[in-house]
Write a protein that holds these residues in place. Structure first.
Motif, PDB file in Angstrom:
ATOM      1  N   GLY A  35       0.806  -1.213   0.000  1.00 43.36           N
ATOM      2  CA  GLY A  35       0.000   0.000   0.000  1.00 43.36           C
ATOM      3  C   GLY A  35       0.842   1.268   0.000  1.00 43.36           C
ATOM      4  N   GLU A  36       1.965   1.204   0.705  1.00 41.05           N
ATOM      5  CA  GLU A  36       2.839   2.371   0.792  1.00 41.05           C
ATOM      6  C   GLU A  36       3.687   2.565  -0.469  1.00 41.05           C
ATOM      7  N   LYS A  37       4.047   1.479  -1.119  1.00 38.70           N
ATOM      8  CA  LYS A  37       4.922   1.528  -2.294  1.00 38.70           C
ATOM      9  C   LYS A  37       4.351   0.636  -3.408  1.00 38.70           C
ATOM     10  N   PRO A  38       3.177   0.988  -3.932  1.00 41.16           N
ATOM     11  CA  PRO A  38       2.517   0.104  -4.893  1.00 41.16           C
ATOM     12  C   PRO A  38       3.333  -0.185  -6.152  1.00 41.16           C
ATOM     13  N   HIS A  39       4.079   0.783  -6.647  1.00 43.02           N
ATOM     14  CA  HIS A  39       4.854   0.550  -7.871  1.00 43.02           C
ATOM     15  C   HIS A  39       5.974  -0.458  -7.617  1.00 43.02           C
ATOM     16  N   TYR A  40       6.649  -0.329  -6.477  1.00 38.91           N
ATOM     17  CA  TYR A  40       7.682  -1.304  -6.135  1.00 38.91           C
ATOM     18  C   TYR A  40       7.071  -2.682  -5.927  1.00 38.91           C
ATOM     19  N   PHE A  41       5.935  -2.725  -5.216  1.00 36.22           N
ATOM     20  CA  PHE A  41       5.282  -4.003  -4.942  1.00 36.22           C
ATOM     21  C   PHE A  41       4.916  -4.721  -6.239  1.00 36.22           C
ATOM     22  N   LEU A  42       4.262  -4.021  -7.134  1.00 39.07           N
ATOM     23  CA  LEU A  42       3.809  -4.651  -8.372  1.00 39.07           C
ATOM     24  C   LEU A  42       4.983  -5.063  -9.255  1.00 39.07           C
ATOM     25  N   PHE A  43       6.071  -4.296  -9.232  1.00 36.16           N
ATOM     26  CA  PHE A  43       7.246  -4.697 -10.004  1.00 36.16           C
ATOM     27  C   PHE A  43       7.930  -5.898  -9.362  1.00 36.16           C
ATOM     28  N   ALA A  44       8.166  -5.814  -8.070  1.00 34.28           N
ATOM     29  CA  ALA A  44       8.918  -6.863  -7.373  1.00 34.28           C
ATOM     30  C   ALA A  44       8.203  -8.200  -7.396  1.00 34.28           C
ATOM     31  N   THR A  45       6.893  -8.186  -7.405  1.00 36.17           N
ATOM     32  CA  THR A  45       6.160  -9.448  -7.378  1.00 36.17           C
ATOM     33  C   THR A  45       5.654  -9.840  -8.751  1.00 36.17           C
TER      34      THR A  45
END
Length: 106
Positions: free
Chosen positions: A12-22
């Motif tokens: 939730g805090e870093k959605p762009h990183y989350f979606l890229f990393a996963t």
């Protein structure tokens, strides 16, 4: 359960990183070897939580992978506004989701 809640909060805090990393495909592992290594480390970290539950040792990594995949799906669907809940209920809701997943996998 705390690690699942933390994963959701970080997403939730870093959605762009989350979606890229996963979202990296295993077939791209030569393009992103450090990312794939980091994902393997995360699976191992989550597996430690399942190791103490009494499930068969040969199922620990598999169950951790299923938990991570489910949490990824829940978090991604929330980030895409497909899973909605009131802000004041968010922490309670994600704890309930984590509890249901863990109970179902152990």
């Amino acid at each position: 359960m705390a690690d699942g809640v933390a994963m959701f909060q970080w997403g939730g805090e870093k959605p762009h990183y989350f979606l890229f990393a996963t979202g990296a495909c295993p077939s791209l592992e030569t393009k992103f070897p450090k990312l794939e290594a980091a994902i393997a480390d995360v699976v191992e970290f989550f597996a430690l939580g399942f190791a103490g539950t009494g499930i068969a040792p040969d199922l620990v990594v598999e169950r951790a992978g299923v938990y991570l995949s489910a949490m990824h799906g829940v978090t991604a669907q929330h980030l895409h506004s497909r899973l909605r809940f009131g802000p004041k209920h968010g922490s309670e809701w994600i704890r309930d989701v984590c509890t249901m997943l863990i109970e179902g996998l152990t």
